[in-house]
Design a protein around this motif. Structure first.
Motif, short mmCIF file in Angstrom:
data_model
loop_
_atom_site.label_atom_id
_atom_site.label_comp_id
_atom_site.label_asym_id
_atom_site.label_seq_id
_atom_site.Cartn_x
_atom_site.Cartn_y
_atom_site.Cartn_z
N ALA A 112 0.83 -1.21 0.00
CA ALA A 112 0.00 0.00 0.00
C ALA A 112 0.87 1.25 0.00
O ALA A 112 0.61 2.20 -0.76
N ALA A 113 1.90 1.28 0.85
CA ALA A 113 2.80 2.43 0.91
C ALA A 113 3.54 2.60 -0.42
O ALA A 113 3.75 3.71 -0.90
N TYR A 114 3.90 1.49 -1.02
CA TYR A 114 4.62 1.49 -2.29
C TYR A 114 3.76 2.12 -3.38
O TYR A 114 4.22 2.98 -4.13
N ARG A 115 2.49 1.73 -3.44
CA ARG A 115 1.61 2.28 -4.47
C ARG A 115 1.38 3.78 -4.29
O ARG A 115 1.39 4.54 -5.26
N ASP A 116 1.19 4.20 -3.05
CA ASP A 116 0.99 5.62 -2.78
C ASP A 116 2.22 6.43 -3.18
O ASP A 116 2.11 7.51 -3.76
N CYS A 117 3.38 5.90 -2.84
CA CYS A 117 4.63 6.61 -3.11
C CYS A 117 4.87 6.71 -4.61
O CYS A 117 5.36 7.73 -5.10
N SER A 120 3.47 9.81 -6.65
CA SER A 120 4.28 11.02 -6.62
C SER A 120 5.57 10.83 -7.40
O SER A 120 6.01 11.73 -8.13
N VAL A 121 6.19 9.66 -7.24
CA VAL A 121 7.44 9.39 -7.95
C VAL A 121 7.24 9.47 -9.46
O VAL A 121 8.08 10.00 -10.19
N ARG A 122 6.11 8.97 -9.93
CA ARG A 122 5.83 9.01 -11.37
C ARG A 122 5.75 10.46 -11.87
O ARG A 122 6.25 10.78 -12.95
N GLY A 142 16.31 20.00 -9.57
CA GLY A 142 15.34 19.91 -8.50
C GLY A 142 14.48 18.66 -8.60
O GLY A 142 14.30 17.94 -7.61
N TYR A 143 13.95 18.38 -9.78
CA TYR A 143 13.09 17.21 -9.94
C TYR A 143 13.87 15.91 -9.86
O TYR A 143 13.37 14.90 -9.34
N ASP A 144 15.08 15.90 -10.38
CA ASP A 144 15.90 14.69 -10.32
C ASP A 144 16.19 14.32 -8.86
O ASP A 144 16.06 13.15 -8.47
N LEU A 145 16.59 15.31 -8.07
CA LEU A 145 16.88 15.03 -6.66
C LEU A 145 15.63 14.56 -5.92
O LEU A 145 15.69 13.63 -5.09
N ARG A 146 14.49 15.19 -6.20
CA ARG A 146 13.24 14.77 -5.53
C ARG A 146 12.83 13.37 -5.99
O ARG A 146 12.34 12.56 -5.18
N PHE A 147 12.99 13.09 -7.27
CA PHE A 147 12.62 11.78 -7.81
C PHE A 147 13.36 10.66 -7.08
O PHE A 147 12.76 9.72 -6.56
N TRP A 148 14.69 10.77 -7.03
CA TRP A 148 15.48 9.71 -6.42
C TRP A 148 15.25 9.65 -4.91
O TRP A 148 15.25 8.57 -4.33
#
Length: 262
Positions: A112-117, A120-122, A142-148
């Motif tokens: 469930a946590a994986y799907r929620d996360c 946003s990651v997508r 900015g987006y690259d750092l947030r993505f990873w």
């Protein structure tokens, strides 16, 4: 000092650290640049205490080096350092992906946590890829750092995630001066974030491995280009100008208007 005063100082400390980190990442505060607590405090119009604390925080992150006699200096990284960063993050990421995304029997709570996360990651992945394809380096970082960082958070180990984030920040600090002065920079901005998300979502082990191998190979190939001397490093410190720390008045530590982030 009362509780509210402590919170205010702590917040200011983080704002200053964030602002200076942004300056370094943007390449406006160049590698090798030296400055003192007093100079930065005057630039931002604040007291020395939160500035000193912020600078020590950035030193702990590996972005600055401190010298009790000369103040602080933006750390300089070389091609060998960059290679080591790439190799280190590759080893850690491989372990994280193997143990987390392809665990034999993940718990219901983890799923469930994986799907929620991943929602946003997508989004982060799409924005990072769009910025890379357009050559917008500031947006990409900015987006690259947030993505990873968000992707790594799924592992549930903040120590690993902080370590990887630190490596990526340092890698960007090294790369930015080259990329800003390279007419072919867009060719060297990795943009396969959505491919990685798609492979992870599909549970495609081979697909994930292929994208991650491409991620590392892309970085190391670029390092080979630098090692061959195809690009000069334009980001080393130059003598301070009138608008930079140590050279007179100015708005920000790199000569650009700057203020602690809200």
């Amino acid at each position: 000092m009362g509780a509210s005063g402590a919170v205010t100082r702590s917040t200011l400390r983080q704002q200053i650290a964030d602002a200076l980190s942004d300056e370094v990442l943007a390449g406006r505060l160049r590698q090798g640049r030296e400055f003192t607590v007093k100079q930065i405090a005057e630039q931002y119009g604040v007291s020395a205490t939160p500035v000193r604390e912020a600078l020590f925080d950035l030193s702990a992150q590996g972005l600055l080096e401190s010298d009790q006699h000369r103040g602080f200096r933006v750390r300089e990284f070389g091609v060998a350092d960059y290679r080591s960063m790439v190799e280190a993050r590759t080893l850690v990421i491989d372990g994280v992906i193997r143990d987390i995304f392809f665990a034999p029997r993940p718990s219901a709570a983890h799923v469930a946590a994986y799907r929620d996360c991943m929602v946003s990651v997508r989004r982060r992945a799409q924005e990072a890829a769009r910025a890379a394809l357009s050559g917008d380096l500031d947006i990409l970082i900015g987006y690259d750092l947030r993505f990873w960082r968000e992707l790594g958070a799924i592992a549930g180990n903040p120590y690993i995630n902080d370590f990887l984030h630190r490596l990526r920040v340092q890698a960007w600090v090294f790369a930015v001066p080259y990329l800003r002065h390279d007419a072919r920079a867009r060719d060297w901005l990795w943009n396969r974030h959505p491919d990685l998300v798609a492979a992870i979502t599909a549970g495609d082990r081979d697909g994930v491995r292929a994208v991650m191998d491409d991620y590392s190979r892309h970085a190391l190939t670029w390092a080979d280009r630098l090692a061959a001397g195809e690009l000069e490093h334009p980001g080393h410190a130059a003598p301070p100008a009138a608008h930079e720390p140590g050279g007179g008045s100015g708005d920000g530590p790199g000569g650009e208007p700057a203020a602690p982030r809200p």
